[in-house]
Design an enzyme around this catalytic site. Structure first.
Site, PDB file in Angstrom:
ATOM      1  N   ASP A   1       0.834  -1.202   0.000  1.00 30.44           N
ATOM      2  CA  ASP A   1       0.000   0.000   0.000  1.00 30.44           C
ATOM      3  C   ASP A   1       0.872   1.257   0.000  1.00 30.44           C
ATOM      4  OD1 ASP A   1      -2.718   1.263   0.465  1.00 30.44           O
ATOM      5  OD2 ASP A   1      -1.646   1.996   2.243  1.00 30.44           O
TER       6      ASP A   1
ATOM      7  N   GLU B   1       1.541  -0.252  -4.858  1.00 30.96           N
ATOM      8  CA  GLU B   1       0.487   0.666  -5.287  1.00 30.96           C
ATOM      9  C   GLU B   1       1.140   1.986  -5.668  1.00 30.96           C
ATOM     10  OE1 GLU B   1      -3.482   2.966  -3.594  1.00 30.96           O
ATOM     11  OE2 GLU B   1      -1.780   2.552  -2.300  1.00 30.96           O
TER      12      GLU B   1
END
Length: 619
Positions: free
Chosen positions: A333, A362
């Site tokens: 993330d 990400e």
């Protein structure tokens, strides 16, 4: 550096919440990692020991094959960091650690387990896979008994958008066969670790305990069982991990080892989200600092990976979960926001311990050059990230543009052509994760205005282009909500049929509308074809410059050639196919992958309006 939560820090040092009893009187509340393994490539492990004034103790050990190499004390007296060097000669068992203060002493037994060796563990994720992203709290409630957990802040309530709705790991386990039948090979669950926050945390991105699955989702053992059950079905599991921030109710925020454990300013300062400052040769130091050290949100303290014990803690935690469960990949993330040198160190260590582990970041950024900077290797940075791939937002933007904007020199399906033409920026384009939507974006079916033909075009492109395809739960049944910052339930609503009291169950064909069933069957047909297609999963991509609203590309492997034709125009197109002879070679007939129809001549082809045609060429 000024410390933002001085009062919280001082008060928290006085309040300790023991999680378990050791059966004897001593101040230790936690030791993390809770256990480790023999046979690791890196022989050292750093234990974080937490307890009231534990730093007052002297620690020794006389284990024959485990050496207590370092004892590190930080400013908070409630912490000790013990570095153990585990010899390759060490056997599974207990390492006795002796604590002594003012003539009083106690022993703590630290467990070393045997490392599991199996070719079925940590398989990695590749372009041969098809990822299904789901939010555990919103997918299926397989165990209502954990909806309410005594002592935790939020309990399940299906009425509120920011509340927990009761979905759990048991619900995922109960629907593994549904997913396999759909053609899914890999599951990506939004984070499952404890998020015991008094406000919105059902999404999993505000961790409060790095070594415990959230009790409202299940247990550590259930999570490991999920991985094992996936492997039994020839499926894989990706763990969603966060290194940039934690929840502000994390026990390490309530009682921080050092004041610089998190980044802090005199007043609350949010990140600028401007990742270009990381590599912009003209960037100001102030802009770069706010980007990397500003908080993602008010309840998500920004971690300082320059702090050596914190950096080690995060790296060891990931290694612990991979070894404990045997999971196959990581989705990282907010990859751009932590210290990038730390991320490189993390990647190197993970590859050392698990050479087959796959991890992708990400990278919610704009521009192919910006996105590619994070991949490995990149000629634009002086270190290797060891990152396998990224979430391909540039192709995501291109897909949505292609399906919603009229054809032009750089518009419509030309946007797909130009996006893929920039693949020279990547060492391996096949490692990029391609998607139509996710938990932070409006659902794909809404984005194409519920046009079923465009839905098929998007799914068809996703499952035939290069890279690793990923869909978001419910896409297969045409879930269609837009993203609304004031109403997250729009894109994170429950899968119909995932709760025992649901009136409609769309996990079964009889619960779906005719159009939903058609969407399910179309995706299923292509997913199952893709899994058996060497041309798509391993082959080269050759694309032709789009003409008159038609985009044609080929996936070819020595044993197979697949031809894809996308007509974005609202009228039928009659296509002369001789232009594509270099890829068609000696093929004279073809099979329509969707319908099974055999096409007897490849001289020309009629393309329906707003359509995608996928052909497996025949000799």
């Amino acid at each position: 550096m000024q410390f933002q939560n001085t009062t919280l820090y001082c008060l928290a040092c006085l309040v300790l919440l023991p999680l378990f009893s050791f059966g004897q009187s001593h101040p230790i509340n936690r030791v993390e990692p809770p256990f480790w393994w023999t046979g690791m490539m890196e022989t050292e492990v750093e234990l974080m020991v937490h307890g009231e004034n534990i730093s007052d103790y002297t620690v020794t050990s006389d284990h024959e094959h485990v050496t207590l190499r370092y004892v590190t004390k930080l400013e908070n007296p409630n912490f000790l960091f013990l570095t153990l060097d585990i010899s390759p000669m060490a056997q599974p068992g207990m390492v006795e650690l002796n604590f002594e203060r003012d003539g009083n002493s106690f022993e703590y037994s630290y467990e070393l387990q045997a490392r599991k060796q199996s070719s079925a563990r940590v398989q990695g994720v590749s372009s041969e896979d098809f990822i299904y992203l789901l939010m555990p709290d919103r997918f299926a409630n397989g165990d209502p008994s954990n909806d309410t957990v005594e002592g935790m802040h939020q309990q399940a309530s299906r009425e509120g958008q920011y509340q927990r709705h009761g979905g759990d790991i048991a619900g995922v386990i109960q629907h593994l066969d549904y997913l396999k039948d759909l053609g899914i090979t890999t599951l990506w669950l939004n984070p499952v670790l404890e998020n015991d926050q008094p406000y919105e945390s059902y999404h999993g991105y505000a961790i409060t305990d790095h070594y415990q699955v959230d009790a409202r989702l299940g247990t550590n053992e259930q999570y490991r069982e999920l991985v094992e059950l996936c492997h039994e079905r020839d499926m894989k599991l990706i763990q969603d991990v966060i290194y940039n921030h934690v929840g502000d109710h994390h026990w390490l925020i309530q009682d921080m080892p050092t004041k610089d454990w998190v980044h802090a300013f005199s007043d609350f300062t949010r990140t600028t989200y401007r990742v270009t400052t990381l590599f912009d040769p003209h960037a100001s130091k102030a802009d770069r600092k706010q980007m990397t050290e500003g908080w993602f949100d008010k309840h998500m303290p920004d971690l300082n990976q320059d702090q050596p014990q914190l950096a080690n803690y995060l790296i060891q935690n990931t290694i612990w979960w991979v070894e404990y469960t045997g999971l196959d990949g990581l989705r990282i993330d907010t990859y751009a926001y932590p210290d990038q040198q730390f991320m490189a160190k993390l990647g190197k260590r993970l590859k050392l311990e698990f050479p087959t582990l796959t991890f992708f970041g990400e990278t919610w950024v704009h521009g192919a050059a910006v996105q590619s900077w994070f991949t490995d290797p990149s000629p634009r940075k002086d270190f290797a990230s060891h990152l396998d791939g990224v979430t391909d937002f540039q192709l995501y933007y291109a897909i949505h543009h292609a399906l919603n904007v009229d054809f032009g020199w750089t518009d419509g399906v030309n946007r797909l052509y130009y996006a893929l033409a920039k693949d020279y920026l990547y060492d391996d384009p096949m490692q990029q994760v391609v998607f139509l939507d996710n938990h932070d974006l409006g659902r794909f079916y809404d984005a194409v205005k519920k046009d079923f033909n465009k839905y098929k075009m998007g799914i068809g492109f996703l499952l035939t282009t290069r890279g690793i395809p990923q869909i978001y739960y419910g896409t297969e049944i045409l879930m269609d909500s837009p993203f609304d910052h004031s109403n997250h339930d729009a894109v994170r609503r429950e899968f119909p049929g995932g709760w025992p009291e649901d009136e409609v169950n769309k996990f079964h064909a009889e619960g779906r509308s005719e159009e939903e069933q058609a969407g399910f069957e179309y995706l299923q047909t292509l997913a199952q074809f893709r899994r058996q297609s060497p041309a798509i999963t391993q082959g080269q991509l050759t694309q032709f410059v789009p003409e008159d609203g038609v985009y044609v590309y080929f996936r070819h492997h020595e044993d197979q050639t697949v031809m894809v034709l996308m007509n974005q125009q609202q009228e039928t197109r009659e296509m002369d196919l001789h232009r594509f002879s270099e890829c068609m070679r000696n093929h004279t007939t073809a099979k329509n992958v969707e319908t099974g129809e055999i096409i007897e001549s490849l001289d020309s082809l009629s393309l329906p309006a707003t359509s995608i045609t996928i052909l497996e060429l025949q000799p």
